[in-house]
Design an enzyme around this catalytic site. Sequence first.
Site, PDB file in Angstrom:
ATOM      1  N   ASP A   1       0.905  -1.133   0.000  1.00 29.39           N
ATOM      2  CA  ASP A   1       0.000   0.000   0.000  1.00 29.39           C
ATOM      3  C   ASP A   1       0.949   1.188   0.000  1.00 29.39           C
ATOM      4  O   ASP A   1       1.574   1.487   1.023  1.00 29.39           O
ATOM      5  CB  ASP A   1      -0.867   0.007   1.268  1.00 29.39           C
ATOM      6  CG  ASP A   1      -1.834   1.176   1.274  1.00 29.39           C
ATOM      7  OD1 ASP A   1      -1.407   2.296   0.925  1.00 29.39           O
ATOM      8  OD2 ASP A   1      -3.009   0.985   1.619  1.00 29.39           O
ATOM      9  N   HIS A   2       1.106   1.844  -1.141  1.00 27.06           N
ATOM     10  CA  HIS A   2       2.229   2.788  -1.234  1.00 27.06           C
ATOM     11  C   HIS A   2       2.087   3.973  -0.274  1.00 27.06           C
ATOM     12  O   HIS A   2       3.065   4.632   0.029  1.00 27.06           O
ATOM     13  CB  HIS A   2       2.457   3.247  -2.672  1.00 27.06           C
ATOM     14  CG  HIS A   2       1.503   4.291  -3.168  1.00 27.06           C
ATOM     15  ND1 HIS A   2       0.265   4.000  -3.649  1.00 27.06           N
ATOM     16  CD2 HIS A   2       1.613   5.636  -3.253  1.00 27.06           C
ATOM     17  CE1 HIS A   2      -0.345   5.116  -4.009  1.00 27.06           C
ATOM     18  NE2 HIS A   2       0.449   6.134  -3.784  1.00 27.06           N
TER      19      HIS A   2
ATOM     20  N   HIS B   1      -5.688   2.774   1.061  1.00 24.60           N
ATOM     21  CA  HIS B   1      -4.946   3.940   1.558  1.00 24.60           C
ATOM     22  C   HIS B   1      -5.662   4.645   2.713  1.00 24.60           C
ATOM     23  O   HIS B   1      -5.061   4.976   3.731  1.00 24.60           O
ATOM     24  CB  HIS B   1      -4.737   4.972   0.443  1.00 24.60           C
ATOM     25  CG  HIS B   1      -4.145   4.405  -0.815  1.00 24.60           C
ATOM     26  ND1 HIS B   1      -3.202   3.412  -0.811  1.00 24.60           N
ATOM     27  CD2 HIS B   1      -4.349   4.707  -2.120  1.00 24.60           C
ATOM     28  CE1 HIS B   1      -2.862   3.129  -2.058  1.00 24.60           C
ATOM     29  NE2 HIS B   1      -3.545   3.893  -2.868  1.00 24.60           N
TER      30      HIS B   1
END
Length: 535
Positions: A224-225, A287
């Site tokens: 999950d950047h 996110h």
Amino acid sequence: MNAVIQQAVPQNPLIEGLERLPVPPTTLVIFGATGDLARRKLLPALYNLAHEGGLPEIFHLVGVSRREKPHEHYREECEQAIRRFSRRKPDEAVLSGLLQDVRYVPGVFDDEAVYAQLAKVLSELERIAGQPLSRLFYLSTAPSFFPTIVEALGRQGLTALTTQTGADGARPNRAAAPSHAREREEATCRVVIEKPFGSSLSEAISLNERVLSVFDESAVFRIDHYLGKETVQNLMALRFANGMFEPLWNRNYIDSVQITAAEDIGIEGRAGYYDRAGALRDLIQNHMLQLLCHIAMEPPASFTADEVRNEKVKVLRAIHAPKPSEVEQMARRAQYAAGHLGGDGVIGYLEEEGVREGSATETFAALRLEVDNWRWAGVPFYLRAGKRLARKVTEIAVTLKPVPHVAFSEEGAREIKPNQLVLTVQPNEGVSLQLGAKVPGPRMTIRPVNMEFLYGTSFLSQSPEAYERLIVDAMRGDATLFTRNDEVEAQWRICDPIITAWEQAGGPLPSYPAGSEGPAEANEILLKGDEWRAI
Ligand code: BG6
């Protein structure tokens, strides 16, 4: 960032594990090596890591993708991508050092021959290195290929070393593994899986089962950047490296929490993916729920993968997943119509290329969630995400309760507002605290002012891209900033009923003009007295 935290609080057990793990000699294999993510994010991240000495001394890159092409062509494509998308102008020596030995393996992902070819390339690189190399398989493909690739890696023995040593010292799967797999002794094999991890709870469970039949959980890195963003990690620093917030950080002092991820961009040619995903799956399920977890979690005993993720899972489990009949009270969706952005006219979602006719996919979603535990019961957590809104901003606003009694004259107190702590994830990364202050002059007039910390001015250095941090963490086996299997399932458990209710209701959806603050309908889920912050 970490160095700064460590200087400030050298004894803090929460962060002492951060730099503990070395980065072993590694071969990084990118599946989907010519795709958008690889070109825009992964390759530039690798370059910047190389520039900063963040890669191990022995490092190889292997690209796997559909189209037939020689190694040299792939190398040139990598170079072009880095020149175009790197956050810094490449240094020629570093660039050629990084790319001199790049390999390319062509083929479709369900063809076993690709994996046999890959095994040969990996063995060859290890022979040249004169030692076993750790393998990091990065799945940057369409999600439908995730299980196919993982299972093929397992069948071909490319992952044999990821399984735990059994009581008798034997490694399960080894006997079945081809000989090239048995040659390697100490190196590790890990897999990085891009989002979306499934598109529903049942898909996520099934994907977890298939991935975990091949890899041990400790070797699985679900990206999950947002977790790699400096500002998201700073949420931990803010909460757990400062004593002043904790006493206030609960239902007694906090009135509401509002998390916004607004984007001005549209779907950027990604209709194939986005029209089946929508805002809830694309941004909220992952996110935004992660941001919520960072705000709501209990302090972990240490900053290690299990401790941090245990605390986040507890938060997710404490969030009430709505019944179908409750969705109407706590969730709204909408779709952008034609409008204006930056002075230019832009088309509506339904006119975008590749969007299905009459599509009921939401480009905006807003939710009101509650975290049912002692710390947060009764505090609304508002989440809002949308495309083609007035500007790009990701922020978390924590609003405190109003003062219990206002002693000033009505006129002077008119502008008193509850304190608000705003954590800006991007852009203008920083933290601001809104306070009431006296306006200079003879009268006691109060007005809100902001105390601000800005990354740009406090640290005077460019923040690394999220992918830089995450790639290194995956290479060294630190999963703290990655999503665990139970965590991803807990996220889907919250979103699934909303998705189902919306799918059953169908379209058409309320709309908002591109370039606006979003649909008026989003106000309908706010509790009395609350309002959305301006975008
Ligand atoms: C991705 C979504 O995960 O995050 C995109 O798929 C979105 O639709 C992007 O634009 C936003 O990321 P960032 O880092 O620009 O906020």
